[in-house]
Design an enzyme around this catalytic site. Structure first.
Site, PDB file in Angstrom:
ATOM      1  CG  HIS A   1     -55.759  -1.613  -1.308  1.00 46.46           C
ATOM      2  ND1 HIS A   1     -56.371  -0.549  -1.896  1.00 46.46           N
ATOM      3  CD2 HIS A   1     -56.191  -1.624  -0.028  1.00 46.46           C
ATOM      4  CE1 HIS A   1     -57.146   0.050  -1.020  1.00 46.46           C
ATOM      5  NE2 HIS A   1     -57.050  -0.580   0.139  1.00 46.46           N
TER       6      HIS A   1
HETATM    7  P1  TYD Z   1     -60.320  -2.131   2.737  1.00 46.58           P
HETATM    8  O1  TYD Z   1     -60.589  -1.300   1.538  1.00 46.58           O
HETATM    9  O2  TYD Z   1     -59.518  -3.390   2.535  1.00 46.58           O
HETATM   10  O3  TYD Z   1     -59.630  -1.233   3.851  1.00 46.58           O
HETATM   11  P2  TYD Z   1     -58.111  -0.801   3.965  1.00 46.58           P
HETATM   12  O4  TYD Z   1     -57.470  -1.048   2.651  1.00 46.58           O
HETATM   13  O5  TYD Z   1     -58.157   0.631   4.332  1.00 46.58           O
HETATM   14  O6  TYD Z   1     -57.514  -1.624   5.033  1.00 46.58           O
HETATM   15  O7  TYD Z   1     -61.703  -2.476   3.437  1.00 46.58           O
HETATM   16  C1  TYD Z   1     -61.752  -3.081   4.708  1.00 46.58           C
HETATM   17  C2  TYD Z   1     -63.040  -3.917   4.778  1.00 46.58           C
HETATM   18  O8  TYD Z   1     -64.183  -3.108   4.596  1.00 46.58           O
HETATM   19  C3  TYD Z   1     -63.091  -5.015   3.728  1.00 46.58           C
HETATM   20  O9  TYD Z   1     -63.592  -6.174   4.359  1.00 46.58           O
HETATM   21  C4  TYD Z   1     -64.100  -4.532   2.741  1.00 46.58           C
HETATM   22  C5  TYD Z   1     -64.972  -3.576   3.512  1.00 46.58           C
HETATM   23  N1  TYD Z   1     -65.415  -2.435   2.700  1.00 46.58           N
HETATM   24  C6  TYD Z   1     -66.718  -2.404   2.234  1.00 46.58           C
HETATM   25  O10 TYD Z   1     -67.531  -3.321   2.488  1.00 46.58           O
HETATM   26  N2  TYD Z   1     -67.127  -1.333   1.491  1.00 46.58           N
HETATM   27  C7  TYD Z   1     -66.284  -0.310   1.178  1.00 46.58           C
HETATM   28  O11 TYD Z   1     -66.687   0.654   0.500  1.00 46.58           O
HETATM   29  C8  TYD Z   1     -64.932  -0.364   1.649  1.00 46.58           C
HETATM   30  C9  TYD Z   1     -63.957   0.729   1.324  1.00 46.58           C
HETATM   31  C10 TYD Z   1     -64.550  -1.451   2.397  1.00 46.58           C
END
Ligand code: TYD
Length: 135
Positions: free
Chosen positions: A49
């Site tokens: 993303h």
């Molecule tokens: P995400 O940023 O989508 O992880 P990646 O892109 O590495 O797969 O985050 C995964 C999950 O964690 C999503 O449900 C949101 C949550 N999250 C938070 O609650 N706070 C945060 O600071 C981050 C980075 C993620």
């Protein structure tokens, strides 16, 4: 500031080495959030993303992994494998994290609090947005 690897201070010591990060010095933003990624099973990827607003600073505190960035035109791959190097990632940069080694630990400092609306999760939509910005 552009995407770049930033060398962090390294204080060598026979008792064990020490590095540190200061906001608005080693990272060019105020740190609003810190999170870390760990226990990544072999072969899994994270990210996939871009952020409209968030700047990030990524450090491999332990082990190694690749950060694959795309700016809408070209791909850049950074292998992070030392705890005294950080990768500064500006806003509006597509990112993925791959090739996590066993027991690797990724520390991420971010310039914004968590906000799901800041995510752009569709690569074609992202490329369209970067094209609009270039015109
Ligand atoms: P995400 O940023 O989508 O992880 P990646 O892109 O590495 O797969 O985050 C995964 C999950 O964690 C999503 O449900 C949101 C949550 N999250 C938070 O609650 N706070 C945060 O600071 C981050 C980075 C993620």
């Amino acid at each position: 500031m552009e995407t770049k690897i930033i060398n962090l201070p390294k204080i060598f010591d026979q008792r064990g080495n020490l590095s540190f990060i200061e906001e608005e010095n080693h990272v060019p933003f105020k740190v609003k959030r810190t999170f870390w990624i760990y226990d990544v099973p072999g072969g899994e990827n994270r990210g996939g993303h871009a952020f409209r607003d968030t700047e990030e600073f990524i450090v491999a505190l332990s082990g190694s992994f690749d950060v694959v960035l795309h700016d809408g035109e070209k791909e850049l791959v950074f292998q992070l494998n030392r705890s005294y190097y950080g990768l500064y990632v500006p806003k509006m940069m597509w990112r993925e994290m791959r090739n996590f080694s066993t027991n690797s630990l990724a520390l991420v400092l971010a310039s914004t609090p968590y906000n799901p609306d800041d995510y752009i999760r569709d690569f074609e939509g992202y490329k369209e947005l970067t094209r609009c910005k270039q015109v």
